[in-house]
Design a protein around this motif. Structure first.
Motif, PDB file in Angstrom:
ATOM      1  N   GLU A 147      41.443  15.838  98.904  1.00  0.00           N
ATOM      2  CA  GLU A 147      40.946  14.563  99.440  1.00  0.00           C
ATOM      3  C   GLU A 147      41.824  14.055 100.574  1.00  0.00           C
ATOM      4  O   GLU A 147      41.340  13.436 101.516  1.00  0.00           O
ATOM      5  CB  GLU A 147      40.880  13.522  98.321  1.00  0.00           C
ATOM      6  N   ARG A 148      43.119  14.319 100.489  1.00  0.00           N
ATOM      7  CA  ARG A 148      44.047  13.875 101.530  1.00  0.00           C
ATOM      8  C   ARG A 148      44.172  14.880 102.671  1.00  0.00           C
ATOM      9  O   ARG A 148      44.996  14.694 103.582  1.00  0.00           O
ATOM     10  CB  ARG A 148      45.431  13.624 100.918  1.00  0.00           C
ATOM     11  N   SER A 149      43.402  15.975 102.602  1.00  0.00           N
ATOM     12  CA  SER A 149      43.419  17.048 103.617  1.00  0.00           C
ATOM     13  C   SER A 149      44.776  17.732 103.709  1.00  0.00           C
ATOM     14  O   SER A 149      45.140  18.270 104.759  1.00  0.00           O
ATOM     15  CB  SER A 149      43.014  16.492 105.001  1.00  0.00           C
ATOM     16  N   ASN A 150      45.524  17.711 102.601  1.00  0.00           N
ATOM     17  CA  ASN A 150      46.789  18.444 102.563  1.00  0.00           C
ATOM     18  C   ASN A 150      46.550  19.937 102.373  1.00  0.00           C
ATOM     19  O   ASN A 150      47.420  20.754 102.682  1.00  0.00           O
ATOM     20  CB  ASN A 150      47.673  17.919 101.432  1.00  0.00           C
ATOM     21  N   VAL A 151      45.396  20.289 101.817  1.00  0.00           N
ATOM     22  CA  VAL A 151      44.977  21.688 101.696  1.00  0.00           C
ATOM     23  C   VAL A 151      43.526  21.778 102.145  1.00  0.00           C
ATOM     24  O   VAL A 151      42.816  20.767 102.222  1.00  0.00           O
ATOM     25  CB  VAL A 151      45.121  22.229 100.248  1.00  0.00           C
ATOM     26  N   GLN A 152      43.086  22.993 102.425  1.00  0.00           N
ATOM     27  CA  GLN A 152      41.718  23.186 102.887  1.00  0.00           C
ATOM     28  C   GLN A 152      40.772  23.595 101.770  1.00  0.00           C
ATOM     29  O   GLN A 152      39.552  23.487 101.908  1.00  0.00           O
ATOM     30  CB  GLN A 152      41.689  24.254 103.988  1.00  0.00           C
ATOM     31  N   ARG A 153      41.320  24.048 100.637  1.00  0.00           N
ATOM     32  CA  ARG A 153      40.462  24.453  99.534  1.00  0.00           C
ATOM     33  C   ARG A 153      41.243  24.482  98.234  1.00  0.00           C
ATOM     34  O   ARG A 153      42.476  24.492  98.223  1.00  0.00           O
ATOM     35  CB  ARG A 153      39.827  25.819  99.799  1.00  0.00           C
ATOM     36  N   ILE A 154      40.494  24.513  97.151  1.00  0.00           N
ATOM     37  CA  ILE A 154      41.053  24.617  95.804  1.00  0.00           C
ATOM     38  C   ILE A 154      40.580  25.934  95.206  1.00  0.00           C
ATOM     39  O   ILE A 154      39.396  26.269  95.279  1.00  0.00           O
ATOM     40  CB  ILE A 154      40.588  23.449  94.915  1.00  0.00           C
ATOM     41  N   VAL A 155      41.515  26.670  94.619  1.00  0.00           N
ATOM     42  CA  VAL A 155      41.178  27.920  93.937  1.00  0.00           C
ATOM     43  C   VAL A 155      41.688  27.823  92.504  1.00  0.00           C
ATOM     44  O   VAL A 155      42.883  27.646  92.280  1.00  0.00           O
ATOM     45  CB  VAL A 155      41.808  29.139  94.644  1.00  0.00           C
ATOM     46  N   LEU A 156      40.775  27.907  91.546  1.00  0.00           N
ATOM     47  CA  LEU A 156      41.124  27.829  90.129  1.00  0.00           C
ATOM     48  C   LEU A 156      40.791  29.160  89.473  1.00  0.00           C
ATOM     49  O   LEU A 156      39.703  29.707  89.680  1.00  0.00           O
ATOM     50  CB  LEU A 156      40.335  26.708  89.436  1.00  0.00           C
ATOM     51  N   THR A 157      41.712  29.683  88.678  1.00  0.00           N
ATOM     52  CA  THR A 157      41.500  30.995  88.089  1.00  0.00           C
ATOM     53  C   THR A 157      42.063  31.069  86.683  1.00  0.00           C
ATOM     54  O   THR A 157      42.963  30.302  86.327  1.00  0.00           O
ATOM     55  CB  THR A 157      42.130  32.094  88.980  1.00  0.00           C
ATOM     56  N   ARG A 158      41.514  31.979  85.892  1.00  0.00           N
ATOM     57  CA  ARG A 158      41.952  32.236  84.520  1.00  0.00           C
ATOM     58  C   ARG A 158      41.816  33.722  84.230  1.00  0.00           C
ATOM     59  O   ARG A 158      40.910  34.372  84.770  1.00  0.00           O
ATOM     60  CB  ARG A 158      41.053  31.512  83.508  1.00  0.00           C
ATOM     61  N   PRO A 159      42.665  34.264  83.376  1.00  0.00           N
ATOM     62  CA  PRO A 159      42.426  35.636  82.918  1.00  0.00           C
ATOM     63  C   PRO A 159      41.255  35.651  81.943  1.00  0.00           C
ATOM     64  O   PRO A 159      41.117  34.745  81.118  1.00  0.00           O
ATOM     65  CB  PRO A 159      43.736  36.015  82.219  1.00  0.00           C
ATOM     66  N   ILE A 225      46.258  26.291  94.360  1.00  0.00           N
ATOM     67  CA  ILE A 225      45.836  27.357  93.452  1.00  0.00           C
ATOM     68  C   ILE A 225      46.357  27.055  92.055  1.00  0.00           C
ATOM     69  O   ILE A 225      47.540  26.767  91.879  1.00  0.00           O
ATOM     70  CB  ILE A 225      46.388  28.714  93.924  1.00  0.00           C
ATOM     71  N   ILE A 226      45.474  27.143  91.065  1.00  0.00           N
ATOM     72  CA  ILE A 226      45.859  26.899  89.679  1.00  0.00           C
ATOM     73  C   ILE A 226      45.511  28.120  88.842  1.00  0.00           C
ATOM     74  O   ILE A 226      44.365  28.581  88.856  1.00  0.00           O
ATOM     75  CB  ILE A 226      45.151  25.661  89.102  1.00  0.00           C
ATOM     76  N   LEU A 227      46.499  28.637  88.143  1.00  0.00           N
ATOM     77  CA  LEU A 227      46.285  29.701  87.161  1.00  0.00           C
ATOM     78  C   LEU A 227      46.387  29.067  85.781  1.00  0.00           C
ATOM     79  O   LEU A 227      47.466  28.651  85.357  1.00  0.00           O
ATOM     80  CB  LEU A 227      47.320  30.820  87.325  1.00  0.00           C
ATOM     81  N   ASP A 228      45.260  29.005  85.086  1.00  0.00           N
ATOM     82  CA  ASP A 228      45.201  28.394  83.754  1.00  0.00           C
ATOM     83  C   ASP A 228      45.232  29.476  82.681  1.00  0.00           C
ATOM     84  O   ASP A 228      44.901  30.635  82.946  1.00  0.00           O
ATOM     85  CB  ASP A 228      43.915  27.568  83.648  1.00  0.00           C
ATOM     86  N   GLU A 229      45.642  29.103  81.472  1.00  0.00           N
ATOM     87  CA  GLU A 229      45.740  30.050  80.355  1.00  0.00           C
ATOM     88  C   GLU A 229      46.617  31.255  80.720  1.00  0.00           C
ATOM     89  O   GLU A 229      46.308  32.404  80.370  1.00  0.00           O
ATOM     90  CB  GLU A 229      44.341  30.530  79.931  1.00  0.00           C
ATOM     91  N   ALA A 230      47.720  30.972  81.399  1.00  0.00           N
ATOM     92  CA  ALA A 230      48.561  32.048  81.926  1.00  0.00           C
ATOM     93  C   ALA A 230      49.273  32.833  80.845  1.00  0.00           C
ATOM     94  O   ALA A 230      49.798  33.925  81.112  1.00  0.00           O
ATOM     95  CB  ALA A 230      49.589  31.471  82.904  1.00  0.00           C
ATOM     96  N   GLN A 231      49.297  32.327  79.619  1.00  0.00           N
ATOM     97  CA  GLN A 231      49.922  33.095  78.525  1.00  0.00           C
ATOM     98  C   GLN A 231      49.164  34.391  78.266  1.00  0.00           C
ATOM     99  O   GLN A 231      49.700  35.325  77.662  1.00  0.00           O
ATOM    100  CB  GLN A 231      50.007  32.256  77.251  1.00  0.00           C
ATOM    101  N   ASN A 232      47.927  34.464  78.738  1.00  0.00           N
ATOM    102  CA  ASN A 232      47.113  35.656  78.512  1.00  0.00           C
ATOM    103  C   ASN A 232      47.113  36.612  79.699  1.00  0.00           C
ATOM    104  O   ASN A 232      46.253  37.490  79.786  1.00  0.00           O
ATOM    105  CB  ASN A 232      45.674  35.251  78.160  1.00  0.00           C
ATOM    106  N   THR A 233      48.055  36.436  80.608  1.00  0.00           N
ATOM    107  CA  THR A 233      48.238  37.411  81.682  1.00  0.00           C
ATOM    108  C   THR A 233      49.263  38.452  81.236  1.00  0.00           C
ATOM    109  O   THR A 233      50.099  38.198  80.366  1.00  0.00           O
ATOM    110  CB  THR A 233      48.755  36.756  82.969  1.00  0.00           C
ATOM    111  N   THR A 234      49.207  39.610  81.851  1.00  0.00           N
ATOM    112  CA  THR A 234      50.273  40.597  81.692  1.00  0.00           C
ATOM    113  C   THR A 234      51.313  40.330  82.770  1.00  0.00           C
ATOM    114  O   THR A 234      51.035  39.625  83.751  1.00  0.00           O
ATOM    115  CB  THR A 234      49.728  42.018  81.857  1.00  0.00           C
ATOM    116  N   PRO A 235      52.529  40.863  82.636  1.00  0.00           N
ATOM    117  CA  PRO A 235      53.523  40.690  83.704  1.00  0.00           C
ATOM    118  C   PRO A 235      53.011  41.175  85.058  1.00  0.00           C
ATOM    119  O   PRO A 235      53.295  40.552  86.086  1.00  0.00           O
ATOM    120  CB  PRO A 235      54.708  41.519  83.213  1.00  0.00           C
TER     121      PRO A 235
END
Length: 316
Positions: A147-159, A225-235
């Motif tokens: 909203e403040r134009s500090n970024v151009q897009r939002i990327v949300l991801t989960r494993p 960029i947000i990585l949610d449920e990151a406990q379910n990622t591998t290294p």
């Protein structure tokens, strides 16, 4: 040893800001210095070892002198670290997040610290139990940045890892199959932006929600960029995600290490990242506890019960 202090002149506004909401600032000082603080109006009593009790009184006095405005968690932490000058320069009343939720605010000291870490670090880890606001606040910060134009897009991801269920035989194309994994992110966006605004953001490609596997090979510039449920990622997946971050981007990684759904014996990428990256500058880690649960009070008790059971099994 018990030390006493009376604030003169008596100023109810300053006293309220000193104590914080529901005395949260006093609880933070108690935890940091291992003392006990009691107060009645302008009279404070600190119980603890002499050196720590004396330090607590010094912190209380320093905070009181700045308390003509609300005291942020960041300021209080600076006071506890002995940097009163920097604390005086810190913003005592952070600008509210620009979302559809006008009442959105930190409800615990740890949440306030989390928001401050997101604002001041390129990568922030939020680790803790369910119901502490890790994902919701991260999405709120992303919406605010857009909203403040500090970024151009939002990327949300989960494993795309099942929690005991098997969704592979659901009808539909790939997007429809992975939507159940991403539903909590949609829910947060609809609450913070409204349904119509979310749909328009998808149409303009300023908003993207995708499984973690879709991130491979990309470089994300000027994005939140947000990585949610990151406990379910591998290294390997965690390393892949963190190396997607480009110029002008900010990333938040959230997860609950008590709810890992990886195959038995597999190492969680979140646990591995916390260990590997602990000395890397520019990365902040915020650890939540059941004291930060802002859902139904029963949620905190459920989390504590499962943690206690896990501890007993480990002891056996």
């Amino acid at each position: 040893m018990i030390l006493r202090h009376t604030f003169i002149p008596h100023n109810n506004l300053r006293l309220g800001h000193l104590c914080g909401p529901a005395d949260s600032h006093l609880r933070t000082i108690e935890a940091a210095l291992q003392v006990s603080i009691a107060h009645r109006h302008e009279q404070f009593k600190v119980d603890g070892p002499k050196a720590r009790a004396t330090q607590a009184l010094e912190v209380l006095q320093a905070v009181y002198e700045l308390a003509d405005h609300p005291i942020s968690e960041a300021q209080l932490q600076l006071m506890l670290a002995g940097d009163a000058a920097l604390a005086a320069e810190a913003d005592a009343s952070p600008a509210p997040l620009t979302t559809r939720r006008a009442d959105l605010r930190a409800r615990t000291p740890t949440q306030a610290l989390y928001l401050d870490n997101i604002a001041t670090h390129d990568i922030t880890f939020g680790i803790g139990p369910a119901g502490t606001g890790k994902t919701y606040l991260a999405v709120a910060c992303a919406v605010d940045a857009l909203e403040r134009s500090n970024v151009q897009r939002i990327v949300l991801t989960r494993p795309a890892v099942e929690a005991g269920e098997r969704l592979g035989f659901l009808p539909g194309d790939l997007t429809q199959k992975v939507d159940p994994y991403l539903r909590p992110l949609y829910d947060a966006l609809y609450d913070l932006m409204g349904y119509d605004k979310v749909q328009k953001a998808f149409e303009r490609n300023t908003l993207e929600i995708a499984p973690l596997a879709f991130m491979r090979g990309r470089t994300l510039n000027n994005a939140f960029i947000i990585l949610d449920e990151a406990q379910n990622t591998t290294p390997e997946q965690m390393k892949m995600f963190l190396t997607r971050i480009g110029f002008g981007s900010r990333a938040v990684v959230t997860g609950d290490v008590s709810q890992i759904d990886l195959p038995k014996g597999a190492l969680s990428g979140l646990i591995d990242a916390e260990r590997v990256l602990k000395r890397v500058k520019g990365i902040a880690v915020t650890r939540f506890t059941t004291a930060d649960v802002v859902r139904h009070p029963l949620v905190a008790r459920i989390v504590d019960a499962y943690d206690a059971q896990r501890g007993r099994r480990s002891a056996d």
